[in-house]
Motif scaffolding. Structure first.
Motif, mmCIF file in Angstrom:
data_model
loop_
_atom_site.group_PDB
_atom_site.id
_atom_site.type_symbol
_atom_site.label_atom_id
_atom_site.label_comp_id
_atom_site.label_asym_id
_atom_site.label_seq_id
_atom_site.Cartn_x
_atom_site.Cartn_y
_atom_site.Cartn_z
ATOM 1 N N LYS A 32 -9.131 4.651 -3.426
ATOM 2 C CA LYS A 32 -7.916 4.933 -3.922
ATOM 3 C C LYS A 32 -7.888 5.708 -5.436
ATOM 4 O O LYS A 32 -7.015 6.620 -5.651
ATOM 5 C CB LYS A 32 -7.142 3.854 -4.010
ATOM 6 C CG LYS A 32 -5.482 4.209 -4.040
ATOM 7 C CD LYS A 32 -4.673 2.965 -3.934
ATOM 8 C CE LYS A 32 -3.238 3.163 -4.259
ATOM 9 N NZ LYS A 32 -2.354 2.250 -4.001
ATOM 10 N N GLN A 51 -6.590 9.388 -5.853
ATOM 11 C CA GLN A 51 -5.588 9.767 -6.856
ATOM 12 C C GLN A 51 -5.873 10.448 -7.961
ATOM 13 O O GLN A 51 -4.993 11.711 -8.660
ATOM 14 C CB GLN A 51 -4.851 8.737 -7.388
ATOM 15 C CG GLN A 51 -3.929 7.821 -5.950
ATOM 16 C CD GLN A 51 -3.493 6.371 -6.441
ATOM 17 O OE1 GLN A 51 -3.818 5.763 -7.481
ATOM 18 N NE2 GLN A 51 -2.360 6.024 -5.900
ATOM 19 N N GLN A 104 -3.383 10.836 0.822
ATOM 20 C CA GLN A 104 -4.210 10.448 1.918
ATOM 21 C C GLN A 104 -4.223 11.286 2.899
ATOM 22 O O GLN A 104 -5.239 11.618 3.782
ATOM 23 C CB GLN A 104 -3.639 9.042 2.436
ATOM 24 C CG GLN A 104 -3.732 7.733 1.601
ATOM 25 C CD GLN A 104 -3.100 6.481 2.219
ATOM 26 O OE1 GLN A 104 -2.304 6.729 3.373
ATOM 27 N NE2 GLN A 104 -3.330 5.576 1.620
ATOM 28 N N SER A 131 -5.971 5.422 5.252
ATOM 29 C CA SER A 131 -4.968 4.150 4.838
ATOM 30 C C SER A 131 -5.768 2.954 4.885
ATOM 31 O O SER A 131 -5.886 1.996 4.193
ATOM 32 C CB SER A 131 -3.875 4.220 5.464
ATOM 33 O OG SER A 131 -3.240 3.132 5.040
ATOM 34 N N GLU A 147 -8.221 2.404 2.301
ATOM 35 C CA GLU A 147 -7.829 1.818 1.110
ATOM 36 C C GLU A 147 -7.248 0.664 1.067
ATOM 37 O O GLU A 147 -7.034 0.048 0.234
ATOM 38 C CB GLU A 147 -6.892 2.905 0.507
ATOM 39 C CG GLU A 147 -7.378 4.377 0.223
ATOM 40 C CD GLU A 147 -6.574 5.250 -0.288
ATOM 41 O OE1 GLU A 147 -5.301 4.724 -0.434
ATOM 42 O OE2 GLU A 147 -6.770 6.388 -0.499
#
Length: 73
Positions: A12, A16, A22, A37, A40
């Motif tokens: 993550k 970012q 995502q 997802s 993460e």
């Protein structure tokens, strides 16, 4: 700490840091956004091949994704 949690946090963080959603990472990797997802959230046991693919798409080493970094929350 569970390696899946370490990987999840690092994934993550680096995603970012690269300004990727995502969905964008999932599209680049040709997987579903739900898969990213789940990774993460630490709910996926990723293979070494997936680790290598994620690292390549985030332009980091696989080690960056599995090492505990105190500055990453």
């Amino acid at each position: 700490m569970d390696i899946r949690v370490v990987f999840a946090r690092n994934l993550k963080h680096y995603r970012q840091l690269r300004g990727l959603t995502q969905a964008a990472l999932a599209a680049a990797m040709d997987v579903d956004r739900a898969h990213v997802s789940a990774m993460e959230r630490g709910q996926q046991n990723v293979t070494l091949q997936t680790l290598q693919r994620v690292a390549a798409h985030l332009d980091v080493t696989p080690a960056n994704l599995i090492e505990e970094h105190s500055e990453i929350e």
